[in-house]
Design an enzyme around this catalytic site. Structure first.
Site, PDB file in Angstrom:
ATOM      1  CE  LYS A  22      12.501  62.672 152.422  1.00  0.00           C
ATOM      2  NZ  LYS A  22      14.376  62.777 152.865  1.00  0.00           N
ATOM      3  CD  GLU A  46      14.526  49.082 141.386  1.00  0.00           C
ATOM      4  OE1 GLU A  46      13.534  50.117 142.009  1.00  0.00           O
ATOM      5  OE2 GLU A  46      15.264  50.522 140.959  1.00  0.00           O
ATOM      6  CB  THR A  81       8.155  56.503 147.813  1.00  0.00           C
ATOM      7  OG1 THR A  81       9.147  55.608 147.853  1.00  0.00           O
ATOM      8  CG2 THR A  81       8.190  57.672 148.560  1.00  0.00           C
ATOM      9  N   GLY A 137      12.984  58.287 143.148  1.00  0.00           N
ATOM     10  CA  GLY A 137      12.972  57.679 144.485  1.00  0.00           C
ATOM     11  C   GLY A 137      12.904  56.195 143.879  1.00  0.00           C
ATOM     12  CB  THR A 180       7.387  52.040 141.496  1.00  0.00           C
ATOM     13  OG1 THR A 180       8.655  52.121 140.255  1.00  0.00           O
ATOM     14  CG2 THR A 180       6.162  52.123 140.738  1.00  0.00           C
ATOM     15  CB  CYS A 204      17.697  54.281 138.724  1.00  0.00           C
ATOM     16  SG  CYS A 204      18.770  55.491 137.768  1.00  0.00           S
ATOM     17  CD  GLU A 241      13.938  62.165 136.959  1.00  0.00           C
ATOM     18  OE1 GLU A 241      14.986  61.388 137.748  1.00  0.00           O
ATOM     19  OE2 GLU A 241      14.081  62.830 135.601  1.00  0.00           O
TER      20      GLU A 241
HETATM   21  P1  NDP Z   1      12.593  56.181 147.909  1.00  0.00           P
HETATM   22  O1  NDP Z   1      11.216  56.181 147.435  1.00  0.00           O
HETATM   23  O2  NDP Z   1      12.832  55.029 149.340  1.00  0.00           O
HETATM   24  O3  NDP Z   1      13.242  57.667 148.812  1.00  0.00           O
HETATM   25  C1  NDP Z   1      13.078  58.407 147.995  1.00  0.00           C
HETATM   26  C2  NDP Z   1      13.506  60.225 148.948  1.00  0.00           C
HETATM   27  O4  NDP Z   1      11.952  60.044 148.732  1.00  0.00           O
HETATM   28  C3  NDP Z   1      14.208  59.930 150.460  1.00  0.00           C
HETATM   29  O5  NDP Z   1      14.106  60.881 149.828  1.00  0.00           O
HETATM   30  C4  NDP Z   1      13.097  59.475 150.618  1.00  0.00           C
HETATM   31  O6  NDP Z   1      12.965  59.995 152.447  1.00  0.00           O
HETATM   32  C5  NDP Z   1      11.902  60.186 150.538  1.00  0.00           C
HETATM   33  N1  NDP Z   1      10.723  59.745 151.244  1.00  0.00           N
HETATM   34  C6  NDP Z   1      10.327  58.567 150.852  1.00  0.00           C
HETATM   35  N2  NDP Z   1       8.744  58.260 151.483  1.00  0.00           N
HETATM   36  C7  NDP Z   1       8.057  60.153 151.619  1.00  0.00           C
HETATM   37  C8  NDP Z   1       7.328  60.305 151.097  1.00  0.00           C
HETATM   38  N3  NDP Z   1       5.278  60.030 151.866  1.00  0.00           N
HETATM   39  N4  NDP Z   1       6.582  61.837 150.582  1.00  0.00           N
HETATM   40  C9  NDP Z   1       7.810  62.530 150.418  1.00  0.00           C
HETATM   41  N5  NDP Z   1       8.675  61.369 150.157  1.00  0.00           N
HETATM   42  C10 NDP Z   1       9.387  60.737 150.407  1.00  0.00           C
HETATM   43  O7  NDP Z   1      13.528  55.449 147.168  1.00  0.00           O
HETATM   44  P2  NDP Z   1      15.069  54.970 147.559  1.00  0.00           P
HETATM   45  O8  NDP Z   1      16.370  56.287 148.451  1.00  0.00           O
HETATM   46  O9  NDP Z   1      15.113  53.972 148.549  1.00  0.00           O
HETATM   47  O10 NDP Z   1      16.083  54.988 146.185  1.00  0.00           O
HETATM   48  C11 NDP Z   1      15.918  53.782 145.473  1.00  0.00           C
HETATM   49  C12 NDP Z   1      15.059  54.022 144.480  1.00  0.00           C
HETATM   50  O11 NDP Z   1      15.070  55.010 143.724  1.00  0.00           O
HETATM   51  C13 NDP Z   1      14.786  53.397 144.169  1.00  0.00           C
HETATM   52  O12 NDP Z   1      13.703  52.358 142.801  1.00  0.00           O
HETATM   53  C14 NDP Z   1      15.644  53.205 141.912  1.00  0.00           C
HETATM   54  O13 NDP Z   1      14.908  53.171 141.291  1.00  0.00           O
HETATM   55  C15 NDP Z   1      14.993  55.025 142.752  1.00  0.00           C
HETATM   56  N6  NDP Z   1      16.034  55.637 141.540  1.00  0.00           N
HETATM   57  C16 NDP Z   1      15.239  56.128 140.201  1.00  0.00           C
HETATM   58  C17 NDP Z   1      16.468  56.695 139.266  1.00  0.00           C
HETATM   59  C18 NDP Z   1      15.863  57.713 138.072  1.00  0.00           C
HETATM   60  O14 NDP Z   1      16.211  58.747 137.868  1.00  0.00           O
HETATM   61  N7  NDP Z   1      14.637  56.699 137.352  1.00  0.00           N
HETATM   62  C19 NDP Z   1      17.339  57.205 139.802  1.00  0.00           C
HETATM   63  C20 NDP Z   1      18.142  56.806 141.164  1.00  0.00           C
HETATM   64  C21 NDP Z   1      17.309  56.418 141.633  1.00  0.00           C
HETATM   65  P3  NDP Z   1      13.897  58.500 153.496  1.00  0.00           P
HETATM   66  O15 NDP Z   1      15.097  57.871 152.469  1.00  0.00           O
HETATM   67  O16 NDP Z   1      14.425  59.765 154.337  1.00  0.00           O
HETATM   68  O17 NDP Z   1      12.775  57.890 153.514  1.00  0.00           O
END
Ligand code: NDP
Length: 481
Positions: free
Chosen positions: A174, A384, A231, A227, A229, A283, A249
Site C-alpha cells: 500500500k 519532528e 503509526t 512512516g 513513529t 526523514c 523505518e
Molecule cells: P504515516 O505514518 O502517516 O503513514 C505511512 C504509511 O502508513 C501510509 O501509507 C499510511 O497510509 C499508512 N498507515 C497509516 N495508518 C496506518 C495503520 N493503522 N496501519 C497500517 N498503515 C497505516 O507517515 P507519513 O505518510 O505522514 O510519512 C511521514 C513520516 O514518515 C515521517 O515521520 C517521516 O520521518 C517518516 N519517514 C521515515 C523514513 C525512514 O526511512 N525512517 C523515510 C521517510 C519517511 P495513509 O497515507 O493512507 O494514511
C-alpha cells in the site's frame, strides 16, 4: 479526472465496494483524481491471489526473478518522463528533484536488488570433532506487506517491494493514500512486463482501513513499514501478538553538527539542501543545526542570505527550489510549529510565512524557515516537524554538541562537518544514529544497512539486510559417520 485502480492478480480493478477518495494536486490545492478507498475485502482478494502465486514464484530460479525485476526497471526508464511528471504533480515536489532523485533512485533500487539476489548467500558451520555440518537455508517468508509514506513515494515503495520480490515472496503493498500515482503507474508496468499474476498486489486506500487490514491479516507474515513513529507504534502493537516479522523505518529529528574547522563553502551549500530539499520532507533532513560558537554569527548571516534566495514556486518550473507541501493538513501542522516559535523563546530569522504563488493561489506553499532557539529541549528541537523548518543554535564544546545531538527520542541520522579525523572518529562512535554522515549528506550506497536507533525504528533494510528481513533462516544440522 485521473482514476487510479487497485492492482490485484495482475489486473487493474475498481474497489469492491466502489468507494473512492479524492486525490489532490498540492501545487494547486485542487482535486485531480480519484483513488480506491479499499477495505478488508480488497485486501482479502489480494491475499488470495498472492497465496496462489507463492508456490510458483518462490520456486522460480533466481535468474528468472532477477530478469523480471530488471525488465520492470527498464520499462520505468522507458517511461521516465511520465513517472517524473506524475511524482512531481502528486507530491508537489520540484520536477527537478523527481528527475534527479526520486525516479532514478527508484530504478536503482529495483536494479540493485535484482543483482543482489544473485550474490546472496547463506552460511555453513563445520564441526569436525562431532562429524557435523550445519548450514542455513534462507527461505522466502510467503506473503509480505509493504507500507510506504508520501514523501519519496516511488523511491520508498520500490525500496521495499524490490527486495521482497527478489527473495521470492509475494507482496501486498500500500502506497500512501496522499501520493498513489507512481505506484499505480508501476502496476501498469508490471502488467506490461508480464509479472505473474498475484506476485505483486497494490492496494490503494487509507492507512486506518486498508493499511490496518494488511497489518491485521493473519496470512501476511511480515510487515515492512516506513512512516511516522506514532503509526509505527500502532502497527507494532497490532502485529506483535501475531508474531509477525516487523521492520519499522520511522521518524527523525536529525542533528547537523558544524565545526569551525570544516570546509565552509561545501558545508553551507550542502546544509541548505539537507535543510530544505523536498520542502524539508525527508526523514534524513538535518533539522537541528548546531554551530560552533566561533563561526556562529558568520554562519547565521550566510545561511539566512542563502535561504532567502531560494525560490518557492510551481513544482513544474525548473527554477523552483521548493515546491508545495504535500497537503493542506500537513501545511497547517508545520505552520502551527512556526506560529508557536515565539512562545518557546525562539526567533524566526528567515521565512515563516505561507506563500501565494501566482496562478497557483490555492497551493500549499511555505517559505523556507530558519528559527534560532536557545535550548535543545524546546518542542521545535524535540518534535519532528517534517517541513521546510530548521532551527539553529551555537555550541561551545564538542562534548556539548554531542550531548545536544543525542538528547532527543529519535536516532535516524546525523551529519558532522569537520576536518579533524580524531573528532570524526570520536563522534561517529558516540552519536546515537543509524547513519552518520561526515562532510556529506544523503550520500547513499545501497549495500549499507539503513534504519534508525531509538524511536526512529526497529531493524535495518538495505543490501543483504533487506534480503535477510525478507527471508526466514532455517538451520540444518547433519551428522555423518
Ligand atoms: P504515516 O505514518 O502517516 O503513514 C505511512 C504509511 O502508513 C501510509 O501509507 C499510511 O497510509 C499508512 N498507515 C497509516 N495508518 C496506518 C495503520 N493503522 N496501519 C497500517 N498503515 C497505516 O507517515 P507519513 O505518510 O505522514 O510519512 C511521514 C513520516 O514518515 C515521517 O515521520 C517521516 O520521518 C517518516 N519517514 C521515515 C523514513 C525512514 O526511512 N525512517 C523515510 C521517510 C519517511 P495513509 O497515507 O493512507 O494514511
Amino acid at each position: 479526472m485521473q482514476i487510479i485502480q487497485n492492482y490485484i492478480n495482475n489486473q487493474l480493478q475498481n474497489p469492491i465496494d466502489n468507494q473512492w477518495i479524492d486525490n489532490y494536486n498540492p501545487s494547486k490545492g485542487e482535486v485531480y483524481g480519484k483513488i480506491p478507498n479499499s477495505n478488508q475485502k480488497d485486501v482479502e482478494q489480494a491475499v488470495k491471489a498472492a497465496k496462489k502465486a507463492f508456490p510458483i514464484w518462490s520456486n522460480t530460479s533466481i535468474e528468472e526473478r532477477s530478469e523480471m525485476l530488471i525488465k520492470i526497471a527498464q520499462l520505468i526508464e522507458q517511461n521516465f518522463d511520465e513517472f517524473v511528471k506524475a511524482e512531481s504533480q502528486d507530491n508537489g515536489k520540484p520536477i527537478t528533484l523527481a528527475q534527479k532523485v526520486d525516479i532514478p533512485r527508484a530504478i536503482s533500487n529495483i536494479k540493485f536488488f535484482a543483482k543482489a539476489i544473485t550474490q546472496y548467500n547463506s552460511k555453513s558451520h563445520e564441526s569436525v570433532h562431532t562429524n557435523s555440518i550445519n548450514y542455513t537455508l534462507r527461505k522466502p517468508i510467503g506473503i509480505v506487506g509493504c507500507i510506504s509514506p508520501w514523501n519519496l513515494p516511488l523511491y520508498l515503495f520500490t525500496w521495499k517491494i524490490a527486495p521482497a520480490l527478489a527473495a521470492g515472496n509475494c507482496v501486498v503493498a500500500k502506497p500512501s493514500e496522499v501520493t498513489p500515482m507512481t505506484a499505480y503507474l508501476l502496476s501498469k508496468i508490471c502488467i506490461e512486463a508480464g509479472l505473474p499474476a498475484g506476485v505483486l498486489n497494490i492496494i490503494h486506500g487509507l492507512g486506518q482501513t486498508t493499511g490496518q487490514a494488511i497489518v491485521e491479516h493473519p496470512q501476511i507474515k511480515a510487515i515492512s513499514f516506513t512512516g511516522g513513529t506514532k503509526t509505527g507504534e500502532h502497527i507494532a502493537r497490532t502485529a506483535a501478538p501475531m508474531f509477525k516479522k516487523l521492520s519499522l523505518e520511522l521518524g527523525g529529528k536529525n542533528p547537523n553538527l558544524i565545526f569551525a574547522d570544516c570546509d565552509y563553502e561545501k558545508m553551507l551549500s550542502v546544509t541548505l539542501k539537507s535543510s530544505f530539499a523536498n520542502q524539508g520532507q525527508i526523514c534524513l533532513c538535518g533539522s537541528r543545526i548546531f554551530v560552533e560558537e566561533s563561526i556562529y554569527e558568520k554562519f547565521k548571516t550566510d545561511f539566512i542570505e542563502r535561504t532567502k534566495k531560494l525560490k518557492v514556486g510551481n513544482p513544474a518550473d525548473e527554477n523552483t527550489n521548493l515546491g508545495a507541501l504535500v497537503s493542506q493538513q500537513h501545511l497547517d501542522k508545520v505552520y502551527e510549529y512556526i506560529q508557536n516559535a515565539p512562545n518557546q523563546n525562539a526567533k524566526i530569522l528567515a521565512g515563516g510565512n505561507k506563500v501565494k504563488v501566482a496562478g497557483f493561489e490555492n497551493g500549499y506553499y511555505l517559505e523556507p524557515t530558519v528559527i534560532e532557539v536557545n535550548s535543545n529541549r524546546c518542542a521545535l528541537n524535540q518534535e519532528e516537524i517534517f517541513g521546510p523548518v530548521v532551527t539553529i543554535m551555537p555550541f561551545k564544546t564538542e562534548k556539548e554538541a554531542l550531548e545536544m545531538a543525542n538528547d532527543v527520542r529519535y536516532g535516524l541520522s546525523a551529519t558532522v562537518w569537520t576536518s579533524d579525523l580524531n573528532r570524526t572518529m570520536r563522534l561517529s562512535n558516540e552519536l546515537e544514529a543509524g547513519i552518520v554522515w561526515v562532510n556529506t549528506w544523503l550520500n547513499r550506497d545501497l549495500r549499507t544497512p539503513f534504519g534508525g536507533m531509538k524511536d526512529s525504528g526497529v531493524g535495518r533494510e538495505g543490501g543483504f539486510d533487506a534480503l535477510n528481513f525478507f527471508t526466514e533462516p532455517k538451520n540444518v544440522c547433519i551428522q555423518y559417520d
